[in-house]
Motif scaffolding. Structure first.
Motif, PDB file in Angstrom:
ATOM      1  N   ILE A  72       4.124   7.988  -7.165  1.00 19.35           N
ATOM      2  CA  ILE A  72       3.962   6.644  -7.088  1.00 19.35           C
ATOM      3  C   ILE A  72       4.739   6.101  -6.105  1.00 19.35           C
ATOM      4  O   ILE A  72       4.376   5.014  -5.439  1.00 19.35           O
ATOM      5  CB  ILE A  72       4.666   6.209  -8.888  1.00 19.35           C
ATOM      6  N   MET A  73       5.588   7.002  -5.523  1.00 21.63           N
ATOM      7  CA  MET A  73       6.522   6.731  -4.454  1.00 21.63           C
ATOM      8  C   MET A  73       6.059   6.735  -2.868  1.00 21.63           C
ATOM      9  O   MET A  73       5.381   5.909  -2.664  1.00 21.63           O
ATOM     10  CB  MET A  73       7.634   7.397  -4.514  1.00 21.63           C
ATOM     11  N   ALA A  74       5.109   7.805  -3.384  1.00 23.57           N
ATOM     12  CA  ALA A  74       4.264   8.092  -1.929  1.00 23.57           C
ATOM     13  C   ALA A  74       3.265   6.940  -1.999  1.00 23.57           C
ATOM     14  O   ALA A  74       2.806   6.158  -1.144  1.00 23.57           O
ATOM     15  CB  ALA A  74       2.922   9.417  -2.193  1.00 23.57           C
ATOM     16  N   GLY A  75       2.665   6.369  -2.936  1.00 25.30           N
ATOM     17  CA  GLY A  75       1.432   5.559  -3.336  1.00 25.30           C
ATOM     18  C   GLY A  75       2.275   3.627  -2.895  1.00 25.30           C
ATOM     19  O   GLY A  75       1.924   3.144  -2.056  1.00 25.30           O
ATOM     20  N   ALA A  76       3.397   3.546  -3.089  1.00 23.16           N
ATOM     21  CA  ALA A  76       4.650   2.892  -2.830  1.00 23.16           C
ATOM     22  C   ALA A  76       4.334   2.203  -1.198  1.00 23.16           C
ATOM     23  O   ALA A  76       4.603   1.663  -0.365  1.00 23.16           O
ATOM     24  CB  ALA A  76       5.271   2.494  -3.537  1.00 23.16           C
ATOM     25  N   ASN A  77       5.124   3.614  -0.742  1.00 25.03           N
ATOM     26  CA  ASN A  77       4.982   4.257   0.425  1.00 25.03           C
ATOM     27  C   ASN A  77       3.661   3.412   1.767  1.00 25.03           C
ATOM     28  O   ASN A  77       3.732   3.340   3.109  1.00 25.03           O
ATOM     29  CB  ASN A  77       5.822   5.399   1.051  1.00 25.03           C
ATOM     30  N   ILE A  78       2.053   3.794   1.030  1.00 30.24           N
ATOM     31  CA  ILE A  78       1.344   3.668   1.111  1.00 30.24           C
ATOM     32  C   ILE A  78       0.626   2.179   1.710  1.00 30.24           C
ATOM     33  O   ILE A  78       0.747   1.751   2.974  1.00 30.24           O
ATOM     34  CB  ILE A  78       0.485   4.177   1.323  1.00 30.24           C
TER      35      ILE A  78
END
Length: 341
Positions: A172-178
């Motif tokens: 999820i944090m990877a998605g937020a960073n995107i």
């Protein structure tokens, strides 16, 4: 997790907690780039509340600093700390894992994802309610993902459930960073600071949302104290007592997602409060959740107030993101818990 007997009288703990809260609140409003005497702090408070007719002896600038900036910030810190501590204690009961925490189980990350999406992409299509609503939906999404991954991987044990939460949190944090990468570059600096945790955007008009959610969801969790006590003993025991274990665990996760999502919407990512505070509280009051939850709320608020004081004074006049302070303390505490277990 085993039940333990009460160590200290509950009334005495609340009295000590109330005194510590009063001192922490006074100090949190007093210190900062502009120091304000404590008698001025409470003079402004009583004056604004219409409880004093005395002529103000302070400047309008100091009154604005106390009332418009520091009081809302201190009250938000109290609510966020209380909410995260209550959620952490509840999750530790239903997962029977002393390391359960809304941050470690990915719930906070889901809230961050929803809030980032609202701030950078969807816009405030529902006004001030947009960010809390999107944060709650993100936290709920993360909860569903953790439960789905744990079921898919047959991760029914408490430690594997935490591992599933950590894995989902990374995704999820990877998605937020995107979302941050694709967002408006002029707004990303604010969002990045917010993702490190911060209370600097607190306003009186915003405080009603976390307060209402904390009171309603927190009261519901407190009413469920007998069931939480049964869950700490084991699923089989809880089932024999007539508790629908899967349904109850899901309802606690949803309540935790609601509290966490709303708190994250106004404070950013603040980790480890829900891990540390319930452990310390159980050392004082034992394992009965009728006592653990209210005392966790009290001391969670005190802890985050103290963390905010440190964030504003260690590198004054610069504010350190409060998530850095709680992460440092929480990481050390986490290591200590692992060593003991």
């Amino acid at each position: 997790m085993r039940h333990s007997t009460q160590r200290f009288p509950l009334a005495g703990i609340f009295l000590i907690g109330a005194a510590l809260f009063g001192l922490s609140l006074s100090f949190a409003i007093s210190v900062g780039a502009v120091s304000v005497p404590i008698d001025t702090v409470w003079g402004v408070f009583f004056n604004r509340m219409g409880l004093s007719d005395a002529e103000p002896t302070w400047s309008a600038g100091r009154a604005a600093i106390v009332w418009e900036i520091r009081f809302p910030r201190a009250l938000l810190a109290t609510m966020v700390g209380a909410g995260l501590a209550v959620v952490g204690a509840s999750l530790q009961a239903v997962t029977r894992n002393p390391l359960a925490d809304p941050h470690l189980l990915g719930i906070s990350s889901g809230g961050a994802f929803g809030a980032v999406a609202a701030l950078l992409h969807t816009g405030l299509f529902m006004g001030l309610l947009t960010v809390p609503l999107m944060a709650f939906l993100g936290a709920l999404m993360a909860t569903a993902m953790v439960l789905g991954v744990s079921r898919m991987a047959s991760a029914t044990s408490a430690d594997r459930l935490v591992l599933a939460g950590v894995a989902v949190s990374f995704v999820i944090m990877a998605g937020a960073n995107i979302l941050i990468f694709l967002g408006d570059p002029r707004a990303t600096h604010t969002v990045v600071f917010w993702m490190l945790g911060g209370l600097g955007l607190a306003q009186w008009s915003h405080l009603a949302y976390p307060l209402v959610i904390l009171l309603l969801a927190g009261a519901w969790l407190w009413v469920q104290s007998p069931k939480l006590n049964a869950m700490t003993i084991g699923d089989e025991t809880a089932t024999t007592l007539g508790i629908s274990v899967a349904k109850f665990r899901l309802s606690v996760f949803v309540a935790g997602a609601l509290i966490t999502g709303v708190m994250v919407a106004f404070s950013g990512l603040i980790g480890f409060v829900g891990l540390m505070v319930p452990h310390i509280v159980r050392m004082m009051v034992g394992g009965d959740y009728a006592r653990v939850l209210p005392v966790s709320a009290l001391f969670g608020g005190i802890f985050l107030l103290c963390a905010d004081i440190a964030a504003r004074t260690l590198m004054a006049p610069e504010d350190i993101p409060i998530g850095i302070i709680t992460g440092l303390i929480g990481g050390l505490f986490f290591i200590g818990v692992l060593a003991r277990r």
